[in-house]
Scaffold this active site. Structure first.
Site, PDB file in Angstrom:
ATOM      1  N   THR A  43      -1.729  31.030   3.259  1.00 51.71           N
ATOM      2  CA  THR A  43      -1.677  30.300   1.995  1.00 51.71           C
ATOM      3  C   THR A  43      -2.011  28.841   2.253  1.00 51.71           C
ATOM      4  OG1 THR A  43      -0.289  29.695   0.098  1.00 51.71           O
ATOM      5  CG2 THR A  43       0.815  29.893   2.217  1.00 51.71           C
ATOM      6  N   HIS A  66      12.875  37.086  11.163  1.00 55.74           N
ATOM      7  CA  HIS A  66      13.510  37.037  12.484  1.00 55.74           C
ATOM      8  C   HIS A  66      14.094  38.389  12.891  1.00 55.74           C
ATOM      9  CE1 HIS A  66      14.748  35.168  16.027  1.00 55.74           C
ATOM     10  NE2 HIS A  66      15.624  34.278  15.599  1.00 55.74           N
TER      11      HIS A  66
END
Length: 414
Positions: free
Chosen positions: A325, A377
Site C-alpha cells: 500500500t 506475530h
C-alpha cells in the site's frame, strides 16, 4: 413475454448483493445489454445489464439486500418501443392533482388535539428494550430523544435515527447527513476490525535511500516510455520486485494461518491497494515473481484503470499472498498499515522527502522514504519480519545488482 431478471453470481463465495443504484426508472424502455443497475457485493461494485429489450418493472428498491438468483426486475419484451409522443399525455393528470387535494388541507387541524394527551402518557420518553440497547451503545440519554411511538414511546427507529448532542450551537451552519454505507465499505470495515482483533499485529520500520532508483528512472524513463507504448517507469515495479525477492528469502512472510496449520505458497500474488471511486480496492498482480519491470507496470496500470472506471471484477481482487500500500501518494510520511486478512504481511510505502543523512562520515542530502511492515506475530517472528524489511531496503538501494542482474537496460527490455 415477461422476462425475469435475476441477480447473477459475482463470485463463488458471494451469496447476496445490494442494489446500489438503479440507472433506469420503473416503466422505462431499456435496450438489450444496457446497464440498468449498479450492485454492490462485499468485494466490488458491478453493473447489471439488461438481458433483453423491453419495458422494465422494478422489483427491488435502492439499498435492498437481495440474494444471488433473486428476481430484481421484470422486462416486458413484447412492449413496443415508445416514440416519445406519449410523454406529454402522461404529465397531463399531474396538473390537476393540486385541485383534488385541496380539501385535505383540513386534516392536520383535526389531528392536532390528539398530540396533547400523547405527551402526558406514562409511556412518553420510555424506550422499548431494543431501543434502549441501541441508545446505550450510542451513549445517548433517552430524555434527549423524542418518541414517535404510541403514547410518546421511543421506538427502535427513533433510537437508530438519534444522534448524540453536539453541544449548544453558537451560530453558523450545523447541518448533518446520515447515509448508509455501501456493502463494499461495510465489508472493508468488518475486515479491518477483524484484522485488529484476531491477529497479533506488529509493525517494524526502516528507511530507504531512493537515490539509486531515481538515477535509474531519470536515465531510462524516456526510453522505457518510448519502447513500451507510453508505459511509465514508476516506483511500484521496483518495490514489487524487491518484495518478491524478499518473500523468497523469508517465505514465512508469504504464508497464512489456517487454524492449527500454516499454509505456505511458492508463488507471489501481490495485492496492490488502490483508492477507487467506490472506496479501497485491492486488485492482485498474479505470479509477480515471474514478471519483468514492464510486465509489472503494465499489469498495475491495467488494474488501476479498471478500479478507477468501476470495472474491477471480483476475480481481480480474489487471492493475494502479500499486500503493498502506498500512502505516500496522499502525502503520508509514516503510518502503520493494517494487515489484509487472511494474509500475514503488508508493506507500507510513504512519501519521499529530502533529508540529511550520514554517508561515509559526511552529511549529504538524499531523497528518503520510510517503509513499514505490519505482520502477524503468530506466524512471523521478529527475525523474519526485520530481515524481510532489511532485504527490501537492500534491494531498493542496490537495484541494478539485486533486481536487474547487473544490467539495467536488459532488465528494462530496452
Amino acid at each position: 413475454m415477461i422476462l425475469e431478471m435475476k441477480v447473477p453470481s459475482p463470485g463463488e463465495s458471494i451469496k447476496e448483493v445490494e442494489i446500489a443504484t438503479w440507472l433506469v426508472k420503473d416503466g422505462d424502455y431499456v435496450e438489450k445489454d444496457q446497464a440498468i443497475a449498479e450492485v454492490d457485493s462485499d468485494k466490488a461494485t458491478l453493473e447489471l445489464p439488461a438481458e433483453m429489450s423491453g419495458v422494465i418493472t422494478l422489483k427491488a428498491e435502492e439499498g435492498d439486500t437481495v440474494a444471488v438468483g433473486a428476481v430484481v426486475c421484470l422486462i416486458d419484451t413484447d412492449a413496443a418501443k415508445p416514440d416519445g409522443g406519449a410523454a406529454p399525455a402522461a404529465e397531463a393528470p399531474k396538473a390537476e392533482a393540486p385541485k383534488a387535494e385541496a380539501p385535505k388541507a383540513e386534516a392536520p387541524k383535526a389531528e392536532a388535539p390528539k398530540a396533547a394527551p400523547a405527551a402526558t402518557s406514562y409511556a412518553a420518553g420510555t424506550p422499548s428494550p431494543a431501543a434502549r440497547k441501541i441508545l446505550d451503545e450510542k451513549n445517548i440519554a433517552p430524555a434527549t430523544v423524542s418518541g414517535t411511538g404510541k403514547g410518546g414511546r421511543i421506538t427502535k427507529d427513533d433510537a437508530v435515527n438519534a444522534v448524540p448532542s453536539m453541544g449548544t450551537p453558537t451560530g453558523g451552519s450545523r447541518g448533518t447527513e446520515r447515509t448508509k454505507l455501501s456493502m463494499l465499505r461495510r465489508k472493508v470495515a468488518e475486515r479491518l476490525v477483524s484484522a485488529k482483533n484476531e491477529t497479533a499485529m506488529l509493525t517494524t520500520f526502516n528507511e530507504v535511500n531512493m537515490t539509486p532508483i531515481n538515477q535509474i528512472r531519470n536515465e531510462y524513463k524516456d526510453a522505457f516510455k518510448a519502447k513500451h507504448g507510453g508505459l511509465g517507469l514508476g516506483f511500484m515495479s521496483f518495490f514489487t520486485k524487491a518484495v518478491t525477492r524478499a518473500l523468497e528469502l523469508y517465505p514465512d512472510v508469504n504464508s497464512m494461518m489456517d487454524g492449527d496449520y500454516k499454509i505456505g505458497y511458492d508463488f507471489c500474488d501481490i495485492s496492490i491497494a488502490v483508492s477507487g471511486p467506490k472506496g479501497l480496492m485491492v486488485p492482485v498482480v498474479r505470479n509477480a515473481e515471474n514478471l519483468t519491470f514492464r510486465g509489472i507496470e503494465a499489469e498495475i496500470k491495467r488494474l488501476a484503470l479498471r478500479a478507477r472506471d468501476g470495472q474491477i471484477t471480483v476475480d481481480d481482487m480474489t487471492g493475494g499472498t502479500f499486500t503493498i500500500t502506498n500512502g505516500g501518494v496522499f502525502g503520508s510520511m509514516l503510518s502503520t498499515p493494517i494487515i489484509n486478512p487472511p494474509q500475514s504481511g503488508i508493506l507500507g510505502m510513504h512519501n519521499i522527502i529530502e533529508r540529511p543523512i550520514a554517508v561515509n562520515g559526511k552529511v549529504e542530502i538524499h531523497p528518503m522514504m520510510y517503509v513499514a511492515l505490519s505482520y502477524d506475530h503468530r506466524i512471523i517472528d521478529g527475525r523474519e519480519s526485520v530481515g524481510f524489511l532489511v532485504a527490501v531496503k537492500e534491494a531498493l538501494e542496490n537495484p541494478v545488482e539485486l533486481l536487474m542482474n547487473g544490467d539495467a537496460k536488459r532488465a528494462l527490455e530496452l
